[in-house]
Design a protein around this motif. Structure first.
Motif, PDB file in Angstrom:
ATOM      1  N   ASN A 192      70.643  22.053  52.052  1.00 54.56           N
ATOM      2  CA  ASN A 192      71.146  21.557  53.338  1.00 54.56           C
ATOM      3  C   ASN A 192      72.625  21.888  53.523  1.00 54.56           C
ATOM      4  O   ASN A 192      73.052  22.234  54.632  1.00 54.56           O
ATOM      5  CB  ASN A 192      70.920  20.048  53.445  1.00 54.56           C
ATOM      6  CG  ASN A 192      69.470  19.703  53.735  1.00 54.56           C
ATOM      7  OD1 ASN A 192      68.793  20.413  54.477  1.00 54.56           O
ATOM      8  ND2 ASN A 192      68.975  18.627  53.141  1.00 54.56           N
ATOM      9  N   LYS A 195      72.526  25.683  54.423  1.00 55.86           N
ATOM     10  CA  LYS A 195      72.121  25.976  55.805  1.00 55.86           C
ATOM     11  C   LYS A 195      73.185  25.535  56.807  1.00 55.86           C
ATOM     12  O   LYS A 195      73.490  26.257  57.762  1.00 55.86           O
ATOM     13  CB  LYS A 195      70.783  25.288  56.111  1.00 55.86           C
ATOM     14  CG  LYS A 195      69.579  25.947  55.476  1.00 55.86           C
ATOM     15  CD  LYS A 195      68.273  25.360  55.983  1.00 55.86           C
ATOM     16  CE  LYS A 195      67.991  24.015  55.380  1.00 55.86           C
ATOM     17  NZ  LYS A 195      66.615  23.527  55.712  1.00 55.86           N
ATOM     18  N   THR A 228      69.651  21.101  66.410  1.00 54.37           N
ATOM     19  CA  THR A 228      68.927  22.203  65.784  1.00 54.37           C
ATOM     20  C   THR A 228      67.562  21.758  65.257  1.00 54.37           C
ATOM     21  O   THR A 228      67.487  20.820  64.459  1.00 54.37           O
ATOM     22  CB  THR A 228      69.745  22.788  64.622  1.00 54.37           C
ATOM     23  OG1 THR A 228      71.043  23.152  65.104  1.00 54.37           O
ATOM     24  CG2 THR A 228      69.073  24.012  64.035  1.00 54.37           C
ATOM     25  N   PRO A 229      66.472  22.420  65.666  1.00 55.57           N
ATOM     26  CA  PRO A 229      65.149  22.080  65.123  1.00 55.57           C
ATOM     27  C   PRO A 229      65.095  22.344  63.625  1.00 55.57           C
ATOM     28  O   PRO A 229      65.734  23.272  63.115  1.00 55.57           O
ATOM     29  CB  PRO A 229      64.200  23.023  65.875  1.00 55.57           C
ATOM     30  CG  PRO A 229      64.951  23.456  67.091  1.00 55.57           C
ATOM     31  CD  PRO A 229      66.396  23.482  66.695  1.00 55.57           C
ATOM     32  N   ASP A 230      64.310  21.536  62.926  1.00 58.21           N
ATOM     33  CA  ASP A 230      64.151  21.720  61.482  1.00 58.21           C
ATOM     34  C   ASP A 230      63.309  22.950  61.181  1.00 58.21           C
ATOM     35  O   ASP A 230      63.531  23.642  60.193  1.00 58.21           O
ATOM     36  CB  ASP A 230      63.510  20.471  60.871  1.00 58.21           C
ATOM     37  CG  ASP A 230      63.476  20.524  59.358  1.00 58.21           C
ATOM     38  OD1 ASP A 230      64.525  20.811  58.745  1.00 58.21           O
ATOM     39  OD2 ASP A 230      62.393  20.281  58.772  1.00 58.21           O
ATOM     40  N   LYS A 231      62.337  23.220  62.049  1.00 55.68           N
ATOM     41  CA  LYS A 231      61.445  24.363  61.871  1.00 55.68           C
ATOM     42  C   LYS A 231      61.152  25.004  63.220  1.00 55.68           C
ATOM     43  O   LYS A 231      61.323  24.376  64.262  1.00 55.68           O
ATOM     44  CB  LYS A 231      60.129  23.931  61.226  1.00 55.68           C
ATOM     45  CG  LYS A 231      60.236  23.489  59.781  1.00 55.68           C
ATOM     46  CD  LYS A 231      58.857  23.179  59.216  1.00 55.68           C
ATOM     47  CE  LYS A 231      58.933  22.809  57.745  1.00 55.68           C
ATOM     48  NZ  LYS A 231      57.592  22.520  57.182  1.00 55.68           N
ATOM     49  N   LYS A 232      60.697  26.248  63.187  1.00 53.19           N
ATOM     50  CA  LYS A 232      60.253  26.908  64.412  1.00 53.19           C
ATOM     51  C   LYS A 232      59.082  26.139  65.013  1.00 53.19           C
ATOM     52  O   LYS A 232      58.283  25.539  64.306  1.00 53.19           O
ATOM     53  CB  LYS A 232      59.819  28.348  64.116  1.00 53.19           C
ATOM     54  CG  LYS A 232      60.970  29.291  63.834  1.00 53.19           C
ATOM     55  CD  LYS A 232      60.464  30.714  63.638  1.00 53.19           C
ATOM     56  CE  LYS A 232      61.611  31.684  63.410  1.00 53.19           C
ATOM     57  NZ  LYS A 232      61.127  33.072  63.224  1.00 53.19           N
ATOM     58  N   HIS A 233      59.004  26.186  66.332  1.00 49.67           N
ATOM     59  CA  HIS A 233      57.932  25.528  67.083  1.00 49.67           C
ATOM     60  C   HIS A 233      58.012  24.007  67.009  1.00 49.67           C
ATOM     61  O   HIS A 233      57.036  23.326  67.327  1.00 49.67           O
ATOM     62  CB  HIS A 233      56.552  26.006  66.616  1.00 49.67           C
ATOM     63  CG  HIS A 233      56.404  27.486  66.581  1.00 49.67           C
ATOM     64  ND1 HIS A 233      56.562  28.281  67.703  1.00 49.67           N
ATOM     65  CD2 HIS A 233      56.147  28.337  65.553  1.00 49.67           C
ATOM     66  CE1 HIS A 233      56.386  29.548  67.374  1.00 49.67           C
ATOM     67  NE2 HIS A 233      56.142  29.607  66.083  1.00 49.67           N
ATOM     68  N   GLN A 234      59.167  23.499  66.565  1.00 49.72           N
ATOM     69  CA  GLN A 234      59.395  22.060  66.589  1.00 49.72           C
ATOM     70  C   GLN A 234      60.667  21.785  67.391  1.00 49.72           C
ATOM     71  O   GLN A 234      61.544  22.647  67.479  1.00 49.72           O
ATOM     72  CB  GLN A 234      59.517  21.494  65.177  1.00 49.72           C
ATOM     73  CG  GLN A 234      58.203  21.497  64.421  1.00 49.72           C
ATOM     74  CD  GLN A 234      58.303  20.790  63.079  1.00 49.72           C
ATOM     75  OE1 GLN A 234      59.330  20.233  62.725  1.00 49.72           O
ATOM     76  NE2 GLN A 234      57.209  20.820  62.327  1.00 49.72           N
ATOM     77  N   SER A 236      64.300  19.847  68.546  1.00 49.87           N
ATOM     78  CA  SER A 236      65.471  19.193  67.956  1.00 49.87           C
ATOM     79  C   SER A 236      65.503  17.740  68.419  1.00 49.87           C
ATOM     80  O   SER A 236      64.785  17.346  69.351  1.00 49.87           O
ATOM     81  CB  SER A 236      66.747  19.902  68.401  1.00 49.87           C
ATOM     82  OG  SER A 236      66.921  19.753  69.816  1.00 49.87           O
ATOM     83  N   ASN A 318      56.711  16.632  59.676  1.00 52.18           N
ATOM     84  CA  ASN A 318      56.544  17.428  58.453  1.00 52.18           C
ATOM     85  C   ASN A 318      56.228  16.513  57.269  1.00 52.18           C
ATOM     86  O   ASN A 318      57.062  16.305  56.380  1.00 52.18           O
ATOM     87  CB  ASN A 318      57.818  18.237  58.171  1.00 52.18           C
ATOM     88  CG  ASN A 318      58.157  19.185  59.302  1.00 52.18           C
ATOM     89  OD1 ASN A 318      57.341  20.038  59.661  1.00 52.18           O
ATOM     90  ND2 ASN A 318      59.337  19.046  59.870  1.00 52.18           N
ATOM     91  N   SER A 328      51.287  19.655  62.755  1.00 52.13           N
ATOM     92  CA  SER A 328      52.047  20.568  63.604  1.00 52.13           C
ATOM     93  C   SER A 328      52.389  19.892  64.931  1.00 52.13           C
ATOM     94  O   SER A 328      51.717  18.971  65.361  1.00 52.13           O
ATOM     95  CB  SER A 328      51.226  21.841  63.890  1.00 52.13           C
ATOM     96  OG  SER A 328      51.871  22.651  64.836  1.00 52.13           O
TER      97      SER A 328
END
Length: 331
Positions: A192, A195, A228-234, A236, A318, A328
Motif C-alpha cells: 500500500n 502503490k 481511487t478504485p481498489d480494482k478495475k470495474h469497481q 471508488s 472483495n 464482483s
C-alpha cells in the motif's frame, strides 16, 4: 511637507497590500473573497478554472470550491481537540494542509461534484472517516468522543513491521523499515505504501515516514485513496458517494447501494461490513459523519436512512472467501 509624507505613506501601504500573499492572484473575487471562475466552452462543454484551488480546466471547477463552503473556523470546530496537550499529533494537522491537498483533486470532483450540498456532504463523509480513524476520544473524553479527530498521525505501538514478502518483486520491503499505520486514512503494509507512493510520485516504499512528517502529503494520500478504485470495474469511495456509480444486479443482491455505507465497503470491506448493524467500528464512522454534518450546518437528516448510512448487511466487494452474491460489482 506633511502632505507629501502622508501621500508617500499611502502609496507604500497600497503597494504592500498589492504584494500581500492574501491578494487574489488568479481570477477576480467577489465581495466575499470567493474567486470567480474563468469560463471556457470546449467542444460544447462548459469548463472552468478557479484560482489556485481549482486551476485546471474542468467542469467541476465551475462549481463552488471547498474553501467557499468549508472554512478554517469550521475545520477548527470539527477537530477542536486535535492540538490539546494530550493529543499525540498536536501541531501537525491544519486547515491549510487539507485545502492544499484537496486542490489536486477538486478538478476531478472531490468536494465539487453535484453542487454545494453534495460537496459539503462529501467533505463531511471523507472527514468522518478521517476523524474516526485518527481519534483518541473514548468514553468520557472532554468535549465528547467525536471532538477528538486528528489526534494521531501514526500508530504508536505497532505490533509488527507490516512487510508482506509476497510482494517482494513489485514492492520490496526496505530493511529495518516499518510499514505500520500512518496518515489521515492510515496506510499499512509495504504494497500500500508502494502503490500510494507511485500515485503521488513520492518514494514512500523507502521512506514511509514522509507521511507522518508532512500533513499535506498525509491528506493527499487519504484523498487519493478516497478517489481511487481498489480494482478495475469497481467504484471508488467518491463514486459511490456522489452518485457516479450505478449498482449492478450483483450489487443489489449484495445490498450495496450508493451512499456513506458503501464508502466503508470500498475502503475496508469485510473488516467493517457484513457484520450486522451493531458493529462498533461501523457505527463510530457513522457517528463522526453525522456529527460533522451538524457542525458544518448541513444537518444529519441529510445523511439518509440507515440502509444508506451503514454497511452491516452488505457483502464485501472483495471478500477473502468469495460467495456467489459478492464476488464482483459487475453483472
Amino acid at each position: 511637507m506633511e502632505g507629501i509624507k502622508l501621500s508617500l505613506l499611502a502609496a507604500v501601504f497600497v503597494a504592500m497590500m498589492l504584494l500581500s500573499p492574501l491578494a487574489v492572484v488568479n481570477g477576480d473575487s467577489d465581495d466575499t473573497g470567493s474567486v470567480k471562475p474563468v469560463v471556457k466552452i470546449v467542444k460544447g462543454k462548459k469548463l472552468c478554472s478557479k484560482g489556485w484551488e481549482c486551476k485546471t480546466l474542468s467542469e467541476y471547477c465551475c462549481n463552488q470550491t471547498i474553501s467557499d463552503y468549508f472554512q478554517a473556523y469550521q475545520f477548527e470546530t470539527l477537530f477542536s481537540k486535535r492540538n490539546s496537550p494530550v493529543a499525540h499529533a498536536a501541531g501537525f494537522w491544519d486547515y491549510h494542509s487539507f485545502i492544499t491537498a484537496a486542490a489536486d483533486y477538486q478538478p476531478h470532483g472531490f468536494g465539487t461534484s453535484g453542487g454545494k450540498l453534495t460537496g459539503m456532504k462529501e467533505v463531511a463523509a471523507f472527514l468522518g472517516h478521517v476523524g474516526s480513524k485518527t481519534s483518541c476520544g473514548y468514553g468520557v473524553a472532554t468535549g465528547g468522543p467525536l471532538a477528538w479527530g486528528l489526534c494521531y498521525n501514526k500508530e504508536l505501538s505497532p505490533s509488527q513491521s507490516y512487510c508482506d514478502d509476497s510482494f517482494k518483486y513489485d514492492y520490496p520491503c526496505t530493511p529495518s523499515v516499518s510499514y505500520h499505520g500512518r496518515g489521515a486514512l492510515p496506510i499499512y503494509w509495504n504494497y500500500n505504501y508502494g502503490k500510494t507512493g507511485q500515485a503521488l510520485k513520492v518514494d514512500l516504499l523507502n521512506h514511509p515516514e514522509y507521511i507522518e512528517n508532512n500533513a499535506t502529503l498525509a491528506f493527499q494520500a487519504a484523498i487519493w485513496r478516497w478517489m481511487t478504485p481498489d480494482k478495475k470495474h469497481q467504484p471508488s469511495a467518491h463514486d459511490v458517494f456522489v452518485g457516479n456509480w450505478k449498482p449492478t444486479k450483483n450489487d443489489t443482491l449484495a445490498k450495496r447501494v450508493p451512499g456513506f455505507g458503501t464508502t466503508m465497503n470500498v475502503l475496508y470491506g469485510e473488516d467493517v461490513c457484513g457484520k450486522g448493524d451493531d458493529d462498533e467500528h461501523m457505527n463510530n464512522m457513522i457517528s463522526h459523519y453525522q456529527y460533522y454534518l451538524d457542525q458544518m450546518g448541513v444537518g444529519r437528516e441529510e445523511a439518509g436512512p440507515h440502509e444508506v448510512l451503514g454497511c452491516g448487511q452488505q457483502a464485501a466487494f472483495n471478500p477473502s472467501s468469495a460467495s456467489p452474491a459478492s464476488t464482483s460489482s459487475t453483472s
